[in-house]
Design a protein around this motif. Structure first.
Motif, PDB file in Angstrom:
ATOM      1  N   LYS A 180       0.842  -1.195   0.000  1.00  0.00           N
ATOM      2  CA  LYS A 180       0.000   0.000   0.000  1.00  0.00           C
ATOM      3  C   LYS A 180       0.874   1.241   0.000  1.00  0.00           C
ATOM      4  CE  LYS A 180      -2.210   1.282   3.720  1.00  0.00           C
ATOM      5  NZ  LYS A 180      -3.200   1.366   4.813  1.00  0.00           N
ATOM      6  N   ILE A 181       0.503   2.208  -0.821  1.00  0.00           N
ATOM      7  CA  ILE A 181       1.182   3.500  -0.851  1.00  0.00           C
ATOM      8  C   ILE A 181       0.151   4.571  -0.541  1.00  0.00           C
ATOM      9  CG2 ILE A 181       2.377   5.187  -2.304  1.00  0.00           C
ATOM     10  CD1 ILE A 181       3.602   2.887  -3.840  1.00  0.00           C
ATOM     11  N   THR A 182       0.461   5.441   0.405  1.00  0.00           N
ATOM     12  CA  THR A 182      -0.438   6.502   0.818  1.00  0.00           C
ATOM     13  C   THR A 182       0.252   7.849   0.631  1.00  0.00           C
ATOM     14  OG1 THR A 182      -1.422   5.045   2.473  1.00  0.00           O
ATOM     15  CG2 THR A 182      -1.869   7.412   2.688  1.00  0.00           C
ATOM     16  N   ILE A 183      -0.441   8.764  -0.063  1.00  0.00           N
ATOM     17  CA  ILE A 183       0.096  10.099  -0.295  1.00  0.00           C
ATOM     18  C   ILE A 183      -0.620  11.075   0.638  1.00  0.00           C
ATOM     19  CG2 ILE A 183       0.431  11.942  -1.995  1.00  0.00           C
ATOM     20  CD1 ILE A 183       0.373   9.816  -4.169  1.00  0.00           C
ATOM     21  N   HIS A 184       0.159  11.792   1.443  1.00  0.00           N
ATOM     22  CA  HIS A 184      -0.379  12.799   2.358  1.00  0.00           C
ATOM     23  C   HIS A 184      -0.098  14.189   1.817  1.00  0.00           C
ATOM     24  CE1 HIS A 184      -1.155  10.048   5.827  1.00  0.00           C
ATOM     25  NE2 HIS A 184      -0.225   9.322   5.203  1.00  0.00           N
ATOM     26  N   GLY A 185      -0.979  15.145   2.183  1.00  0.00           N
ATOM     27  CA  GLY A 185      -0.736  16.522   1.775  1.00  0.00           C
ATOM     28  C   GLY A 185      -1.624  17.493   2.522  1.00  0.00           C
ATOM     29  N   TYR A 186      -1.502  18.756   2.180  1.00  0.00           N
ATOM     30  CA  TYR A 186      -2.284  19.821   2.805  1.00  0.00           C
ATOM     31  C   TYR A 186      -3.338  20.296   1.816  1.00  0.00           C
ATOM     32  CZ  TYR A 186       1.455  19.871   6.235  1.00  0.00           C
ATOM     33  OH  TYR A 186       2.359  19.500   7.199  1.00  0.00           O
ATOM     34  N   LEU A 187      -4.631  20.021   2.124  1.00  0.00           N
ATOM     35  CA  LEU A 187      -5.714  20.364   1.215  1.00  0.00           C
ATOM     36  C   LEU A 187      -5.984  21.862   1.202  1.00  0.00           C
ATOM     37  CD1 LEU A 187      -8.447  17.656   1.705  1.00  0.00           C
ATOM     38  CD2 LEU A 187      -7.134  18.142  -0.348  1.00  0.00           C
ATOM     39  N   PRO A 188      -6.240  22.407   0.024  1.00  0.00           N
ATOM     40  CA  PRO A 188      -6.682  23.804  -0.027  1.00  0.00           C
ATOM     41  C   PRO A 188      -8.111  23.929   0.505  1.00  0.00           C
ATOM     42  CG  PRO A 188      -6.786  22.798  -2.203  1.00  0.00           C
ATOM     43  CD  PRO A 188      -6.128  21.803  -1.304  1.00  0.00           C
ATOM     44  N   LYS A 189      -8.529  25.130   0.856  1.00  0.00           N
ATOM     45  CA  LYS A 189      -9.838  25.346   1.446  1.00  0.00           C
ATOM     46  C   LYS A 189     -10.962  25.175   0.449  1.00  0.00           C
ATOM     47  CE  LYS A 189      -8.814  26.392   5.704  1.00  0.00           C
ATOM     48  NZ  LYS A 189      -9.327  25.586   6.834  1.00  0.00           N
ATOM     49  N   THR A 191      -4.675   6.869  -1.895  1.00  0.00           N
ATOM     50  CA  THR A 191      -4.133   5.573  -1.487  1.00  0.00           C
ATOM     51  C   THR A 191      -4.324   4.593  -2.633  1.00  0.00           C
ATOM     52  OG1 THR A 191      -4.631   5.935   0.842  1.00  0.00           O
ATOM     53  CG2 THR A 191      -4.329   3.666   0.152  1.00  0.00           C
ATOM     54  N   PHE A 192      -3.318   3.806  -2.934  1.00  0.00           N
ATOM     55  CA  PHE A 192      -3.454   2.761  -3.945  1.00  0.00           C
ATOM     56  C   PHE A 192      -2.600   1.572  -3.542  1.00  0.00           C
ATOM     57  CE2 PHE A 192      -0.395   5.910  -5.319  1.00  0.00           C
ATOM     58  CZ  PHE A 192       0.720   5.180  -5.715  1.00  0.00           C
ATOM     59  N   HIS A 193      -2.961   0.400  -4.104  1.00  0.00           N
ATOM     60  CA  HIS A 193      -2.353  -0.872  -3.685  1.00  0.00           C
ATOM     61  C   HIS A 193      -1.622  -1.537  -4.853  1.00  0.00           C
ATOM     62  CE1 HIS A 193      -5.340  -0.130  -0.606  1.00  0.00           C
ATOM     63  NE2 HIS A 193      -4.766  -1.048   0.162  1.00  0.00           N
ATOM     64  N   PRO A 194      -0.315  -1.362  -4.969  1.00  0.00           N
ATOM     65  CA  PRO A 194       0.446  -2.081  -6.013  1.00  0.00           C
ATOM     66  C   PRO A 194       0.327  -3.583  -5.806  1.00  0.00           C
ATOM     67  CG  PRO A 194       1.749  -0.304  -5.062  1.00  0.00           C
ATOM     68  CD  PRO A 194       0.539  -0.452  -4.196  1.00  0.00           C
ATOM     69  N   ASN A 195       0.221  -4.315  -6.918  1.00  0.00           N
ATOM     70  CA  ASN A 195       0.011  -5.767  -6.795  1.00  0.00           C
ATOM     71  C   ASN A 195       1.311  -6.559  -6.735  1.00  0.00           C
ATOM     72  OD1 ASN A 195       0.864  -5.409  -9.371  1.00  0.00           O
ATOM     73  ND2 ASN A 195      -1.037  -6.085 -10.366  1.00  0.00           N
ATOM     74  N   SER A 196       2.465  -5.874  -6.683  1.00  0.00           N
ATOM     75  CA  SER A 196       3.739  -6.577  -6.517  1.00  0.00           C
ATOM     76  C   SER A 196       4.739  -5.644  -5.851  1.00  0.00           C
ATOM     77  CB  SER A 196       4.291  -7.045  -7.876  1.00  0.00           C
ATOM     78  OG  SER A 196       4.747  -5.939  -8.632  1.00  0.00           O
ATOM     79  N   HIS A 197       5.748  -6.261  -5.262  1.00  0.00           N
ATOM     80  CA  HIS A 197       6.779  -5.462  -4.606  1.00  0.00           C
ATOM     81  C   HIS A 197       7.538  -4.609  -5.608  1.00  0.00           C
ATOM     82  CE1 HIS A 197       9.861  -4.441  -1.644  1.00  0.00           C
ATOM     83  NE2 HIS A 197      10.751  -4.677  -2.589  1.00  0.00           N
TER      84      HIS A 197
END
Length: 717
Positions: free
Chosen positions: A597-606, A635-641
């Motif tokens: 699983k890869i999760t991207i975090h950020g600061y949302l604009p208003k 968030t997305f889930h790659p199916n392989s390493h």
């Protein structure tokens, strides 16, 4: 004026000639310690004590004999009493070595023989040596040994004694006999003596002692035996091969006959020829350079001939099979067996530094003071020279066949075998058995040898060019990093399908606004792609994975990468990877992962409109982050390493951060390592900035001709 005598001397002399055995025993016991003083020894001889001590050596028994032998041995060590040494004394001492079972008697007897055999080495240091000054060396023992022919056999047997002092004395006597034979016998005599004691098992016995825990008590005689072994090898190497000499001619002829040469053709006999024609490939068939074998022995001398002969004699069937197999092989693919054997001899000679005899080197003796240095000083495997030669030769054949080598590749195979010997033999501990060494050499893989070869090449250049090479490494690493970065980002530009999982309010993706962030999905696929401008990450959810990747315009959602704060991933169950552009390490709460699983975090604009801006200044981004709360953008889930590594590190490098997965770092290291090896293999060894020792005579690669080419070429960046 006469020198003052010891007050005990008169009583001592009286005791030595006393009719009472107890008095003689006590006098002989005291004499052992007193006789070590050269001044006292001289006074003892002048006072007539020598004849009395000699009588005790010839006629006494038990402890009296033991003390008398020890005293007589120490008297000879201080170079006194030689006039008492005659055939009768020598015969008596030799008899004791052969027949006497008592250890304390044997020690003294052997010590006397050591002094007698070693005497020629000291003869030129003294002016007064007595009337029998020529009675020394092995020659002095030969009449007695003729009466007791089992003398040498018993001497070697004493090396297995549980008494360390007796072992040391026996080995010291063997060393003296060997040194005398090498120094004083002619070219044909000393090899016979050496072979005789080797046939009696002296090599095996000393090998066991050199590997034992009793090394401390036997250090000096063992070191001397090791040095003498080197001297022997050097003496054999220095004997030039001359086929006029009967022994040399017989040896090389035996090698030829063992090869199962073809019989004279019947047609030749029918033609009535008196003698069959000489085979024009008689010696080249065996692996010699030409039909005149002598020049091939120029470097290794008779030692090389001995090693080749020993291999052929002990492995005759294998020798014949190799030649038979090669007879149907193209000539350029045949392994030159004789040259390979002589090369192994030269490799071992160099490895064990046979030209360096450290016996007289005080540093070697100083090293013996510490037990921790024994493994550095003693080389038991040197004693198994023949077996190492055969093991190396087998490795040579194996590598030759595995690599499909041709005649021109011979030097390359030699270098690989040299590395093999240095690695296995040079890296062996003192207590490692020869059988283990043979197995390791037989199992050592070719690709591992190549790795070692490149490491050694790199170290060689490191020594010569040092700082320049480090600069090249840094440059290549930077180039490899940029190459892999571009490759990873191109994966993002191509886009990928990811299976959708079940997302909670905290994990789900959705339109990048505060109102539409949360989106639950239990099936279908998510497609993610980086825009051509590399500033936005476009994505969309689909019920099914389409054969053709959707266009960027059909993806309704996108993320402005300028608002991304961190990328978090659980690439493997055992290797948690995370990175934050705010230098904040983000950990996932659970320890066991079932999917990537890869999760991207950020600061949302208003507002929704804010996210569609194409550019932001750093000050605006900073103020937006200070006014907004960090949240999950996607968030997305790659199916392989492998895919997870591409996307995680691609995103990080896109954000000008360092890659963190092991797979990407291995790829960077591999590319930079290959780049370095290619450069090293093409560098001229005689470059002005440095010359690699021993390789400066090599020619550089041939520069291709530009004939027929014009100047119409360009580089595509």
């Amino acid at each position: 004026m006469e020198p003052a005598q010891s007050p005990n001397l008169a009583d001592l002399l009286s005791g030595l000639s006393s009719p009472e055995d107890a008095s003689r025993k006590m006098a002989a016991f005291k004499l052992q310690s007193l006789i070590n003083d050269p001044s006292f020894a001289e006074h003892f001889v002048l006072a007539g004590g020598l004849s009395r001590l000699r009588t005790l050596v010839l006629e006494s028994s038990g402890n009296t004999l033991a003390y008398s032998l020890a005293s007589f041995a120490r008297l000879l060590e201080v170079d006194q009493g030689w006039e008492a040494v005659n055939n009768k004394v020598v015969e008596k001492v030799v008899e004791l070595v052969v027949c006497q079972p008592l250890v304390n008697i044997l020690r003294g007897a052997m010590a006397i023989l050591v002094s007698i055999v070693s005497r020629p080495y000291y003869a030129d240091r003294y002016s007064q040596l007595g009337s029998n000054h020529n009675a020394g060396g092995f020659q002095a023992l030969k009449p007695a040994i003729a009466l007791y022919p089992q003398f040498l056999e018993m001497l070697v047997t004493r090396l297995s004694s549980a008494d360390h002092a007796l072992c040391a004395n026996a080995l010291q006597l063997i060393n003296s006999l060997m040194r005398d034979a090498i120094t004083n016998d002619n070219e044909t005599e000393w090899p016979k003596f050496i072979k005789r004691i080797q046939d009696l098992g002296v090599i095996k016995a000393v090998y066991v002692l050199m590997q034992s825990s009793a090394l401390q008590d036997l250090a000096h005689p063992l070191l001397e035996f090791q040095a003498l072994t080197k001297i022997l090898l050097r003496r054999w190497r220095d004997v030039p091969v001359d086929l006029v000499k009967p022994e040399h001619r017989r040896t090389i002829k035996a090698v030829h006959l063992s090869s199962n040469p073809d019989k004279p053709a019947e047609s030749e006999a029918r033609n009535g020829e008196a003698k069959p024609k000489h085979n024009p490939y008689k010696w080249r068939r065996l692996g010699f350079t030409s039909e005149t074998p002598e020049p091939d022995f120029a470097e290794t001398g008779f030692l090389g001939m001995m090693d080749l002969s020993d291999y052929v004699r002990k492995h005759q069937d294998e020798f014949q099979n190799i030649l038979l197999e090669q007879s149907v092989t193209p000539e350029q693919n045949r392994c030159p067996l004789a040259r390979a054997s002589l090369t192994l001899t030269a490799i071992l000679f160099e490895h064990f530094e046979v030209d360096k005899v450290e016996l007289e080197d005080s540093k070697s003796y100083l090293a013996l003071e510490s037990r921790t240095n024994f493994d550095k000083v003693f080389k038991p495997l040197l004693l198994h020279w023949s077996r190492l030669h055969v093991a190396g030769l087998h490795a040579f054949f194996r590598i030759w066949k595995a690599t499909g080598a041709e005649t021109a590749d011979f030097p390359k195979i030699v270098e690989l075998v040299r590395i093999l010997v240095e690695s296995v033999v040079g890296g062996a501990e003192r207590t490692k058995g020869i059988e283990e060494i043979e197995k390791e050499m037989a199992a050592f893989e070719y690709h591992k040898l190549r790795e070692l070869q490149m490491e050694l090449l790199e170290l060689t250049y490191e020594d010569v060019w040092g700082q320049h090479l480090r600069g090249v490494k840094e440059e290549l690493h930077t180039e490899a990093l940029q190459f892999v970065k571009e490759q990873r980002i191109r994966c993002l530009l191509a886009g990928s399908w990811f299976p959708n999982g079940t997302y909670t309010d905290q994990e789900g993706g959705g339109p990048v606004t505060e109102d539409s962030l949360v989106q639950n999905s239990t099936h279908g696929y998510r497609f993610v792609r980086l825009s051509e401008t590399r500033k936005y990450l476009h994505w969309g959810d689909f019920d099914e994975k389409e054969e053709q990747a959707p266009s960027t315009s059909s993806l309704r959602d996108k993320i402005d990468l300028s608002i991304v704060s961190s990328v978090v991933s659980n690439v493997t169950a055992n290797e948690r990877s995370s990175f934050s552009s705010d230098s904040t390490l983000k950990e996932l709460a659970h320890d066991r992962f079932t999917t990537n699983k890869i999760t991207i975090h950020g600061y949302l604009p208003k507002s929704r409109g804010a996210r569609s801006e194409h550019s932001r200044t750093s000050s605006k981004t900073s103020s937006a982050r200070s006014a907004s709360k960090e949240t999950v953008l996607l968030t997305f889930h790659p199916n392989s390493h492998s895919v997870a590594s591409e996307w995680l590190d691609g995103l990080l490098m896109l954000l000008e951060q360092q890659p963190i997965t092991a797979e990407t770092n291995r790829l960077i290291h591999m590319i930079s390592d290959y780049g370095l090896k290619v450069r090293l293999l093409n560098v001229r060894f005689n470059d002005e900035e440095g010359i690699v020792e021993g390789m400066d005579g090599l020619d550089g690669p041939e520069i291709p001709s530009r004939e027929g080419l014009d100047d119409g070429y360009y580089y595509e960046i």
